[in-house]
Scaffold this active site. Structure first.
Site, mmCIF file in Angstrom:
data_model
loop_
_atom_site.group_PDB
_atom_site.id
_atom_site.type_symbol
_atom_site.label_atom_id
_atom_site.label_comp_id
_atom_site.label_asym_id
_atom_site.label_seq_id
_atom_site.Cartn_x
_atom_site.Cartn_y
_atom_site.Cartn_z
ATOM 1 N N PHE A 254 0.866 -1.347 0.015
ATOM 2 C CA PHE A 254 0.063 -0.067 0.127
ATOM 3 C C PHE A 254 0.861 1.263 0.058
ATOM 4 O O PHE A 254 0.234 2.296 0.406
ATOM 5 C CB PHE A 254 -0.956 0.012 1.149
ATOM 6 C CG PHE A 254 -1.918 -1.038 1.311
ATOM 7 C CD1 PHE A 254 -2.400 -1.837 0.313
ATOM 8 C CD2 PHE A 254 -2.431 -1.517 2.606
ATOM 9 C CE1 PHE A 254 -3.361 -2.735 0.595
ATOM 10 C CE2 PHE A 254 -3.172 -2.543 2.661
ATOM 11 C CZ PHE A 254 -3.621 -3.178 1.610
ATOM 12 N N GLN A 654 -6.635 -7.323 -8.831
ATOM 13 C CA GLN A 654 -6.373 -5.905 -8.362
ATOM 14 C C GLN A 654 -7.422 -4.605 -8.689
ATOM 15 O O GLN A 654 -7.746 -3.967 -7.414
ATOM 16 C CB GLN A 654 -5.121 -5.467 -9.419
ATOM 17 C CG GLN A 654 -3.866 -6.125 -9.082
ATOM 18 C CD GLN A 654 -2.849 -5.183 -9.032
ATOM 19 O OE1 GLN A 654 -2.067 -4.858 -10.125
ATOM 20 N NE2 GLN A 654 -2.428 -4.574 -7.936
ATOM 21 N N VAL A 719 -2.543 -0.906 -13.351
ATOM 22 C CA VAL A 719 -3.995 -1.051 -12.398
ATOM 23 C C VAL A 719 -3.744 -1.219 -10.970
ATOM 24 O O VAL A 719 -4.935 -1.609 -10.715
ATOM 25 C CB VAL A 719 -4.548 -2.547 -13.031
ATOM 26 C CG1 VAL A 719 -5.029 -2.380 -14.539
ATOM 27 C CG2 VAL A 719 -3.514 -3.746 -12.770
ATOM 28 N N GLU A 721 -3.449 1.093 -8.649
ATOM 29 C CA GLU A 721 -4.410 2.078 -8.032
ATOM 30 C C GLU A 721 -5.543 2.721 -8.578
ATOM 31 O O GLU A 721 -6.333 3.281 -7.801
ATOM 32 C CB GLU A 721 -3.179 3.284 -7.567
ATOM 33 C CG GLU A 721 -2.199 2.572 -6.658
ATOM 34 C CD GLU A 721 -0.990 3.707 -6.799
ATOM 35 O OE1 GLU A 721 -0.597 4.305 -5.684
ATOM 36 O OE2 GLU A 721 -0.222 3.726 -7.766
#
Ligand code: MOS
Length: 758
Positions: A254, A654, A719, A721
């Site tokens: 993250f 994702q 892909v 975020e």
């Protein structure tokens, strides 16, 4: 021209074509079985002989000085080996408060007795067992000189930061917003607040550090080996080649594992102090301070439209916090730079210093909080115009990137809106809010949001090897946070070598391999994938040169026509019946193997000509109990165009994960700070809410076809975020549509929905 660019250009018009079918396949994670059976060894699972356990003692105040630690009591506890404090912490070559670039953050490494935020490390207890170290840390019973904590967006005076995000300009302007608002037939102004959030991957920061003389080996999760190595080399005064980082598996990142954090460095210092391997793992509550967070924002948007419903002005101002001692400012207003077209756009940021740890990039930095404000404001404006919010977006989305004026390298947003709306059933929506109910009398609301994320690239390198037994190796220090990077990258590797996946030994996950760039900024597949593609191209070209210049090869003289690499053989391009196996070419040349190298980086010319972004449209359904205000997201459909899809299963996963972050942003996540003590009051998973399965029943990601010829040779956009952008706004807009109540403070909590209504 840098070498990496010439390599990319070479491969854009390949002389030697490689054909493969590995890319595009929905393969499962190659390490999936290891993970689900518990056989995967994460950093903290590695226990070298003689290893000791370190536990952090952290500050319970947010500002002041440590005046006393009961070191004797801690040392007297059975099993405690040593207590590391500012008094005995091994020397560093670099002051941890020194900063020379925006990606270097000031660290708290026991350099003095100052406390700058709650949960700051103030000592490290090292013991033979975790229990003894934990008890030793408790026995330290610190005393402090306490100064009042400054917490919240109004804590101190406001100033204009020199840059925001990772070095972006603080302000941007197109046209004249005042004039744009003056001519508008409708105007809105609204202020939105977003909460502080803490990254909290499943696996907290963990490190097992071993010194061997001046060589340092660490097992630790990292999203960027080269950054970590460089930072550690500077701090310890070591040559980077003395530092070996292994990150075989990561339990999420993250953004908080993008840079080496203070606690990880303290683990290394502890190992140096005691002269033995040391393991240090953050407790969940210790994640709320020293390892970054997303700062809160207050964003004011002013929009104007003409009588046709076309935007005439966008003004987006953000106020956000950084720590008292370092700079990171959430670049939320930048969300207004690419999404919607307007002749006048103005964006700006202001900062406030507070007594928290320094914020950091987190899950769509800037874009996530910016998007929820922009998408809410756009929705409010659509309703002010009496227009369907999807129609309003279709009318106002940008065809050319507004602030930069650049054309998009490709843009399939219209397809995203259409395919998403179709799948969701948007046309059955009733325009007015609070009109739809389900069979149980729950209020039903449908909302939409636009998603976008820039197609960044870092710089990465890879090494490819073909061996005489017909197999290949691809080596690069790529990081897999769990998203499936190693699977997708191995697919690219196999195709780049003209081999099947099981013929390629894909080696990754440590810092001794060629640097593959950062697993962040949604740029990893594009960067590392391009490096792999070029490394494969390089080794195939070398192999082809051997064959085509050798009279004994059926490929002799094919140099001008070129060859195709497929199935472990090179074929003449103009006559595919003439071919030779890699093994035969290498045997005859008397070589055991042949090597090639490749780099991946943004093509500067293309990136300055075009605006490069992935796009998407997210549709959300919520149900709200009209009496209790209880909300549930019942359905989400997102349609995303992100260039070439290497592995649709991983990509869907994702995107769905990103949409769930959006739910989290809109309805769940917030760190609640006690304004008096400056401590986070919910530093645990019981009270810091994230959506669990019951919170998100159905999430669907549609992969919209897109071919982008400019972004990189493989046409890959990120892909990682984009899924959070658009999604949080779609949920917020669905809550409005269900209830007729516009909540402008996020996360939306049920108390906001049961206020008496006029
Ligand atoms: Mo990310 S916030 O680029 O890991």
């Amino acid at each position: 021209m840098p070498e990496s660019m010439s390599q990319i250009a070479l491969n854009q018009t390949p002389v030697h074509v490689r054909h493969g079918s590995n890319m595009g396949q929905p393969l499962t994670r190659r390490e999936g079985v290891l993970k689900v059976t518990g056989a995967a060894t994460y950093a903290a699972d590695n226990h070298p002989a003689g290893m000791l356990y370190a536990v952090l003692a952290v500050s319970s105040i947010a500002r002041g000085r440590v005046t006393f630690l009961d070191i004797d009591a801690a040392r007297a506890h059975p099993g405690v080996v040593e207590v590391m404090t500012p008094a005995n912490r091994p020397a560093l070559a670099l002051d941890p408060d020194e900063k020379s670039d925006p990606f270097m953050f000031r660290l708290d490494l026991l350099q003095n007795d100052k406390v700058r935020y709650a949960n700051q490390p103030i000592a490290v207890v090292i013991a033979e067992t975790l229990e003894a170290a934990t008890e030793g840390a408790v026995l330290l019973a610190p005393r402090y000189d306490v100064e009042p904590a400054r917490i919240g967006l109004d804590a101190t005076e406001t100033f204009e930061p020199p840059v925001v995000g990772p070095g972006f300009p603080t302000k941007a302007q197109l046209g004249d917003v005042t004039a744009g608002l003056a001519v508008a037939s409708k105007k809105i102004e609204a202020t939105y607040e977003t909460a502080a959030q803490y990254h909290n991957p499943m696996e907290p920061h963990a490190i097992v550090a071993t010194w061997d003389g001046d060589a340092l080996s660490i097992d630790t999760p990292s999203q960027g080996f080269a950054w970590a190595k460089g930072r550690l080399a500077g701090l310890f005064g070591l040559s980077p080649d003395k530092i070996h980082i292994r990150s075989p598996f990561l339990g999420g990142g993250f953004g908080c594992k993008g840079l080496i954090s203070g606690p990880q460095v303290l683990g290394i210092l502890a190992a140096r102090l005691v002269g033995k391997p040391v393991k240090l793992v953050l407790r969940r509550d210790q994640m709320f301070g020293p390892v970054g967070h997303r700062a809160p924002t207050r964003q004011t948007l002013r929009l104007g439209v003409d009588s046709e419903g076309n935007l005439t002005a966008i003004d987006h101002r953000t106020k956000t916090t950084s720590s008292a001692f370092d700079d990171f400012f959430e670049a939320a207003s930048a969300s207004s730079h690419t999404l919607y077209a307007s002749p006048a756009i103005s964006t700006s940021h202001e900062g406030v210093r507070v007594d928290t740890g320094t914020p950091l990039f987190m899950r769509g930095p800037g874009g996530a909080p910016g998007s929820i404000a922009v998408e809410s404001a756009i929705d409010e404006m659509a309703y002010a115009c009496g227009m369907d919010p999807l129609t309003f977006r279709l009318k106002n989305y940008a065809e050319v990137e507004p602030i930069s004026g650049r054309p998009f390298s490709s843009k399939a947003l219209r397809d995203c809106y259409q395919q998403g709306a179709e799948r969701f059933g948007w046309r059955r929506r009733v325009l007015a809010p609070r009109q739809m109910r389900d069979a149980h009398g729950l209020l039903v609301g449908w909302g939409v949001g636009t998603a976008t994320w820039p197609a960044h690239m870092f710089e990465g390198h890879a090494k490819a090897v073909l061996r005489r037994d017909g197999t290949g190796i691809m080596e690069l220090g790529a990081e897999d946070m769990g998203q499936g990077a190693w699977t997708a990258l191995a697919q690219i590797a196999a195709d780049s070598l003209g081999l099947d996946l099981d013929q390629v030994d894909f080696r990754s996950g440590n810092s001794d391999l060629p640097d593959a760039g950062v697993a962040g900024g949604s740029a990893h597949t594009a960067t590392a994938g391009t490096a792999i593609h070029n490394a494969g191209g390089d080794v195939i070209a070398r192999l082809a040169a051997l064959a085509t210049s050798d009279e004994r090869s059926p490929l002799f003289g094919a140099g001008n026509a070129g060859v195709i690499a497929r199935g472990g053989r090179l074929h003449r391009r103009d006559d595919e019946s003439r071919s030779e196996s890699y093994a035969d070419i290498l045997s005859r040349a008397g070589l055991a193997q042949i090597e090639g190298n490749g780099a991946g980086a943004a093509d500067a010319a293309a990136h300055s000509t075009y605006a490069m972004h992935a796009h998407g449209a997210v549709f959300a359904e919520v149900k709200v109990d009209p009496d209790l205000g209880q909300m549930r997201v019942t359905r989400m459909v997102g349609a995303f165009a992100a260039g070439r899809i290497i592995n649709p299963r991983m990509v869907e996963s994702q995107l769905c994960g990103g949409m769930i972050w959006g739910v989290s942003f809109a309805l769940h996540e917030q760190a609640i700070m006690d304004r008096k003590s400056g401590r986070p009051m919910n530093a645990n998973f019981a009270e810091y809410h994230v959506p669990v399965n019951a919170d998100v029943p159905s999430v669907e990601a549609i992969l919209v076809e897109e071919y982008d010829p400019h972004v990189n040779p493989l046409g890959i956009k990120g892909v990682g975020e984009i899924g959070i952008t658009g999604s949080a706004g779609a949920v917020a807009n669905a809550v409005w549509h269900a209830t007729g109540i516009r909540v402008r403070e996020f996360p939306i909590t049920l108390d906001r929905l049961i206020e008496p209504r006029a």
